[in-house]
Write an enzyme that holds these catalytic residues in place. Sequence first.
Site, PDB file in Angstrom:
ATOM      1  N   HIS A 116     -42.032 -14.946  22.864  1.00 45.90           N
ATOM      2  CA  HIS A 116     -40.854 -14.507  22.112  1.00 45.90           C
ATOM      3  C   HIS A 116     -39.662 -15.396  22.432  1.00 45.90           C
ATOM      4  CE1 HIS A 116     -36.868 -12.653  22.392  1.00 45.90           C
ATOM      5  NE2 HIS A 116     -37.146 -12.170  21.188  1.00 45.90           N
ATOM      6  N   HIS A 137     -43.692 -11.898  26.040  1.00 50.99           N
ATOM      7  CA  HIS A 137     -42.242 -12.052  25.990  1.00 50.99           C
ATOM      8  C   HIS A 137     -41.801 -13.494  26.224  1.00 50.99           C
ATOM      9  CE1 HIS A 137     -41.733  -7.706  25.713  1.00 50.99           C
ATOM     10  NE2 HIS A 137     -40.457  -7.946  25.470  1.00 50.99           N
TER      11      HIS A 137
END
Length: 381
Positions: free
Chosen positions: A260, A257
């Site tokens: 991301h 993440h």
Amino acid sequence: MATPITTVMSPARYVQGRSAITRVGEFVAPIGSSPLIVADDVVWGIVESAVTESFQAAGLPVERVGFGRFATPAAVDELVERIRATDSDVIVGLGGGSAIDAAKASGHLAGIRWASVPTAASTDAPTSALAVIYSEEGEFIEYRFFPHNPDLVLIDTQLVANAPVQFLVAGIGDALATWVEARAAKRANADTMAGGRQTETGVALAQLSWDLLHDNALQAIEAVKAKVVTPALEKVVEANTLLSGLGFESGGLAAAHAIHNGLTAAPQAHGLAHGQKVNIGTLAQLVMEGAPAAEIADFVVFTTRVGLPNTLTEIGLTVEDTDVLRAVADAATVESETIHNMPFPVTPELVVDALIAIEGLSRSIRAAHGLPEPERYVAKH
């Protein structure tokens, strides 16, 4: 120094099933008597009749405000003003992850309760006690943390089946990261988003999400293409929404993440779904970990069949875009990022090398399994 604790967080109530939207008033009524619904025009056009009828049957007024594309600081502040102007006591985020995050953030600031009613299983945002805040252009700004999870999460699996299949696919990409990140955080003995160390429950839920997806994702995708609800789809919706939400929050985030979030700084990746970018981060994390070749091959094959990107090409980048990749890596490794929950030090150089490595690695694995060569994904707005 405070005594270390283990902890797990969850919404007060989770409701899932075909036609669940027709009972939303029944479940919102115990939470508040003056709800404010946040939904964009497209979503409201789909659910207005069912929600209105359900709210009226429960004796609730129907007050709805529109929503743009991202949960920006300005969007949250505008919702706070609307809550106060309408004297609302519960805010209902209805639709996608950003609308739900904006509802949570504004509900917290206004001091009222909040509920999540996703219309697609595209992220694990609905269950969490945090919101992801973006700029107007879709660049990650910050996480905002709240002292509790939503009072209600309600998801109608027929609405999920009726939604575009790429929404479910994106949710699978988001959820596949959950176990990969949780096990890394466990090795590092890192704190989680819930504010303590992992419980065995949090880790087990993260792994269950992974297992359900591997057993049911391909069947569920076919169900959505046919716009039908099947047991496989029910399991994937639960994995994408509930298990992944509980698993990331109480199991721990790591590199996937964070990468991301770094990718939101790359203009080439703007417009791609959250789960598409997360999938790139998951594969890069596996590479950084030195995961076994068989595990990486299985991940590339499975995500290719699901329809998720696992090369730079598919998200509009190349191995020659070193300046962009460095900017992504710098953003992914800022001091506050979850990448530092990895069980070893992570530098921007390590992230750049992993992102470059996945291009040739994925291409060779796909070729060995007779899978298509990667092509640029068309951004979905």
